[in-house]
Design an enzyme around this catalytic site. Structure first.
Site, PDB file in Angstrom:
ATOM      1  N   CYS A 136       0.753  -1.114  -0.049  1.00 18.78           N
ATOM      2  CA  CYS A 136       0.093   0.106  -0.073  1.00 18.78           C
ATOM      3  C   CYS A 136       0.828   1.210   0.026  1.00 18.78           C
ATOM      4  O   CYS A 136       1.443   1.662   1.065  1.00 18.78           O
ATOM      5  CB  CYS A 136      -0.918  -0.210   1.293  1.00 18.78           C
ATOM      6  SG  CYS A 136      -2.009   1.604   1.464  1.00 18.78           S
ATOM      7  N   CYS A 139      -0.339   4.046   2.144  1.00 21.06           N
ATOM      8  CA  CYS A 139      -0.162   3.897   3.610  1.00 21.06           C
ATOM      9  C   CYS A 139       1.421   4.136   3.948  1.00 21.06           C
ATOM     10  O   CYS A 139       1.673   4.816   4.917  1.00 21.06           O
ATOM     11  CB  CYS A 139      -0.336   2.552   3.954  1.00 21.06           C
ATOM     12  SG  CYS A 139      -1.987   2.025   3.388  1.00 21.06           S
ATOM     13  N   ASP A 140       2.299   3.551   3.226  1.00 17.24           N
ATOM     14  CA  ASP A 140       3.733   3.633   3.470  1.00 17.24           C
ATOM     15  C   ASP A 140       4.433   4.257   3.105  1.00 17.24           C
ATOM     16  O   ASP A 140       5.823   4.359   3.171  1.00 17.24           O
ATOM     17  CB  ASP A 140       4.143   1.810   3.606  1.00 17.24           C
ATOM     18  CG  ASP A 140       2.975   1.083   4.377  1.00 17.24           C
ATOM     19  OD1 ASP A 140       2.880   1.529   5.607  1.00 17.24           O
ATOM     20  OD2 ASP A 140       3.212  -0.095   4.336  1.00 17.24           O
TER      21      ASP A 140
HETATM   22  C1  LIG Z   1       0.577  -4.175   5.606  1.00 13.55           C
HETATM   23  C2  LIG Z   1      -0.555  -3.108   5.307  1.00 13.55           C
HETATM   24  C3  LIG Z   1      -0.282  -1.766   5.751  1.00 13.55           C
HETATM   25  C4  LIG Z   1      -1.437  -0.728   5.892  1.00 13.55           C
HETATM   26  N1  LIG Z   1      -1.252   0.172   6.281  1.00 13.55           N
HETATM   27  C5  LIG Z   1      -2.175   1.024   6.328  1.00 13.55           C
HETATM   28  C6  LIG Z   1      -2.202   2.377   6.925  1.00 13.55           C
HETATM   29  O1  LIG Z   1      -0.978   2.686   7.229  1.00 13.55           O
HETATM   30  N2  LIG Z   1      -3.107   3.301   6.921  1.00 13.55           N
HETATM   31  C7  LIG Z   1      -4.270   2.926   6.360  1.00 13.55           C
HETATM   32  O2  LIG Z   1      -5.443   3.860   6.456  1.00 13.55           O
HETATM   33  N3  LIG Z   1      -4.637   1.864   5.954  1.00 13.55           N
HETATM   34  C8  LIG Z   1      -3.564   0.901   5.810  1.00 13.55           C
HETATM   35  N4  LIG Z   1      -3.694  -0.368   5.352  1.00 13.55           N
HETATM   36  C9  LIG Z   1      -4.919  -0.618   4.598  1.00 13.55           C
HETATM   37  C10 LIG Z   1      -6.211  -0.785   5.780  1.00 13.55           C
HETATM   38  O3  LIG Z   1      -5.469  -1.961   6.849  1.00 13.55           O
HETATM   39  C11 LIG Z   1      -7.234  -1.622   5.199  1.00 13.55           C
HETATM   40  O4  LIG Z   1      -7.884  -0.541   4.310  1.00 13.55           O
HETATM   41  C12 LIG Z   1      -8.334  -1.540   6.241  1.00 13.55           C
HETATM   42  O5  LIG Z   1      -7.705  -2.620   7.477  1.00 13.55           O
HETATM   43  C13 LIG Z   1      -9.672  -2.311   5.659  1.00 13.55           C
HETATM   44  O6  LIG Z   1     -10.353  -2.875   6.896  1.00 13.55           O
HETATM   45  P1  LIG Z   1     -11.679  -3.530   6.870  1.00 13.55           P
HETATM   46  O7  LIG Z   1     -12.287  -3.521   8.114  1.00 13.55           O
HETATM   47  O8  LIG Z   1     -12.428  -3.271   5.780  1.00 13.55           O
HETATM   48  O9  LIG Z   1     -11.113  -4.822   6.470  1.00 13.55           O
HETATM   49  P2  LIG Z   1      -9.907  -5.772   7.004  1.00 13.55           P
HETATM   50  O10 LIG Z   1      -8.822  -4.993   7.784  1.00 13.55           O
HETATM   51  O11 LIG Z   1      -9.371  -6.654   5.801  1.00 13.55           O
HETATM   52  O12 LIG Z   1     -10.451  -7.191   7.997  1.00 13.55           O
HETATM   53  C14 LIG Z   1     -11.211  -7.958   7.377  1.00 13.55           C
HETATM   54  C15 LIG Z   1     -11.652  -8.793   8.532  1.00 13.55           C
HETATM   55  O13 LIG Z   1     -12.717  -9.654   8.241  1.00 13.55           O
HETATM   56  C16 LIG Z   1     -12.326 -11.102   8.909  1.00 13.55           C
HETATM   57  N5  LIG Z   1     -12.781 -12.011   7.946  1.00 13.55           N
HETATM   58  C17 LIG Z   1     -12.737 -12.497   6.447  1.00 13.55           C
HETATM   59  N6  LIG Z   1     -13.664 -13.417   6.381  1.00 13.55           N
HETATM   60  C18 LIG Z   1     -14.258 -13.637   7.202  1.00 13.55           C
HETATM   61  C19 LIG Z   1     -15.303 -15.005   7.731  1.00 13.55           C
HETATM   62  N7  LIG Z   1     -15.487 -15.669   6.790  1.00 13.55           N
HETATM   63  N8  LIG Z   1     -15.919 -15.066   8.858  1.00 13.55           N
HETATM   64  C20 LIG Z   1     -15.387 -13.997   9.906  1.00 13.55           C
HETATM   65  N9  LIG Z   1     -14.277 -12.978   9.534  1.00 13.55           N
HETATM   66  C21 LIG Z   1     -13.802 -12.924   8.353  1.00 13.55           C
HETATM   67  C22 LIG Z   1     -10.606 -10.954   8.869  1.00 13.55           C
HETATM   68  O14 LIG Z   1     -10.536 -11.860   9.819  1.00 13.55           O
HETATM   69  C23 LIG Z   1     -10.695  -9.516   9.300  1.00 13.55           C
HETATM   70  O15 LIG Z   1     -10.561  -9.208  10.670  1.00 13.55           O
HETATM   71  C24 LIG Z   1      -2.672  -1.301   5.322  1.00 13.55           C
HETATM   72  C25 LIG Z   1      -2.897  -2.679   4.953  1.00 13.55           C
HETATM   73  C26 LIG Z   1      -1.917  -3.543   4.948  1.00 13.55           C
HETATM   74  C27 LIG Z   1      -2.174  -4.728   4.238  1.00 13.55           C
END
Ligand SMILES: Cc1cc2nc3c(=O)[nH]c(=O)nc-3n(C[C@H](O)[C@H](O)[C@H](O)COP(=O)(O)OP(=O)(O)OC[C@H]3O[C@@H](n4cnc5c(N)ncnc54)[C@H](O)[C@@H]3O)c2cc1C
Length: 314
Positions: A136, A139-140
């Site tokens: 990302c 992000c980084d």
């Molecule tokens: C390495 C990295 C660094 C990042 N750094 C930043 C940053 O500095 N700043 C920033 O704003 N964003 C950052 N991001 C992006 C950010 O992490 C995502 O945009 C954000 O986490 C999305 O949130 P979400 O809740 O949609 O999903 P996610 O964080 O992807 O969470 C998905 C959840 O769904 C759960 N899940 C999936 N399938 C199932 C199922 N069948 N049953 C139950 N649970 C399930 C998983 O266990 C998880 O808990 C980064 C991403 C990465 C990979």
């Protein structure tokens, strides 16, 4: 069963979207239950410093931020269960969901299952994610000021990341496994014209190199023309080969776009099934940030509350 069989709101996923939805639902006395899935806390648990989430001027470690969000949700009564949802049946109300051998019912469901960045699956990759290896640029990128970095990929997202990263890095080298790019002409033109961007063609990455202290500092790729393994130094690598929304559970159940992202209605979190809402990266192929995910989790909670109110469930 460690949780009630019948629930007003069941939240699938515990990233910023799911946990923000949980905070709002819990404060609305909906007693939400959160199925956290295999990655409790979501994608941010894979990273170190998060410097762009509002409210933390000194930055915060990703796992700490997610612990705080979980505590905040639990403080208001949300129940977090570290289990996966394996099956859903949204064909009638209440909705039926399955986790292992447990069957649950819910009057409304918020889907926050996120998206996973595609990775290469090569040696060293897991070890260096968040330690010099990122998926990302938004992000980084900031962490790579005046560094010489590499971007892996040949599509639009790789070109976009490479161009964005030139704002920080002294040099960005794109590694692509072919000798032509898949990206659209406009993106290719922009990247090629950018004096900070170089290309290495016919390069198939094989291994990431580094050490525990300083993280990633090199990589090995195979030159597919000569068959030789080439070892290069790098200050950081961005793998930009696309994302997979975690939506296989909802295939043929909910409307999705051609890439598998859930489709929500207008400015809301409503899916095509009333009472089922989607928030976070699972429905957002554009922004993919913690704060936008959290914001849409808030929207989904408010949409769910209004849905339940209209149905007379509150
Ligand atoms: C390495 C990295 C660094 C990042 N750094 C930043 C940053 O500095 N700043 C920033 O704003 N964003 C950052 N991001 C992006 C950010 O992490 C995502 O945009 C954000 O986490 C999305 O949130 P979400 O809740 O949609 O999903 P996610 O964080 O992807 O969470 C998905 C959840 O769904 C759960 N899940 C999936 N399938 C199932 C199922 N069948 N049953 C139950 N649970 C399930 C998983 O266990 C998880 O808990 C980064 C991403 C990465 C990979």
């Amino acid at each position: 069963m460690e949780y009630p069989k019948r629930n007003k709101v069941l939240i699938i996923g515990s990233g910023p979207a799911g946990l923000t939805a949980a905070i709002y639902c819990a404060r609305a006395n909906l007693n939400p239950i959160v199925f956290e899935g295999y990655q409790a806390g979501g994608q941010l648990t894979m990273t170190t410093d998060v410097e762009n989430f509002p409210g933390f001027p000194e930055g915060i470690m990703g796992p700490n931020l997610m612990d705080l969000l979980r505590s905040q949700a639990q403080k208001f009564g949300a129940k977090c269960i570290t289990r996966q949802i394996d099956n859903v049946n949204f064909s009638s109300q209440p909705f039926v969901l399955q986790s292992g051998s447990d069957i649950l019912e819910a009057d409304s469901v918020i889907i926050s299952t996120g998206a996973s960045a595609k990775l290469l699956g090569i040696k060293g990759e897991d070890k260096f994610v968040g330690k010099g290896l990122s998926t990302c640029a938004t992000c980084d990128g900031f962490f790579f000021k005046d560094k010489s970095i590499h971007v892996i990929g040949g599509g639009d997202s790789a070109m976009e990341e490479a161009i964005f990263l030139t704002k920080f890095a002294s040099k960005v080298t794109v590694l692509h496994r072919r000798d032509t790019l898949r990206a659209s002409k406009i993106m290719v033109d922009r990247a090629i014209k950018n004096p900070k961007i170089d290309f290495i063609w016919n390069a198939n990455p094989k291994e990431f190199l580094g050490n525990d202290d300083k993280g990633l500092n090199g990589l090995i790729y195979k030159d597919t023309k000569t068959g030789n393994d080439i070892n290069i130094d790098t200050d950081g690598v961005f793998v930009a080969i696309g994302h997979n929304p975690n939506t296989s559970l909802f295939k043929d159940v909910l409307d999705m776009d051609s890439s598998g992202y859930l489709i929500t209605e207008g400015k809301s979190s409503k899916t095509n099934i009333p009472g089922v809402f989607a928030s976070g990266d699972v429905q957002d192929s554009t922004y993919r940030q913690a704060i936008t995910a959290a914001g849409s989790g808030c929207m989904a909670a408010i949409d769910a509350e209004r849905f339940l109110e209209e149905k007379g469930e509150l």
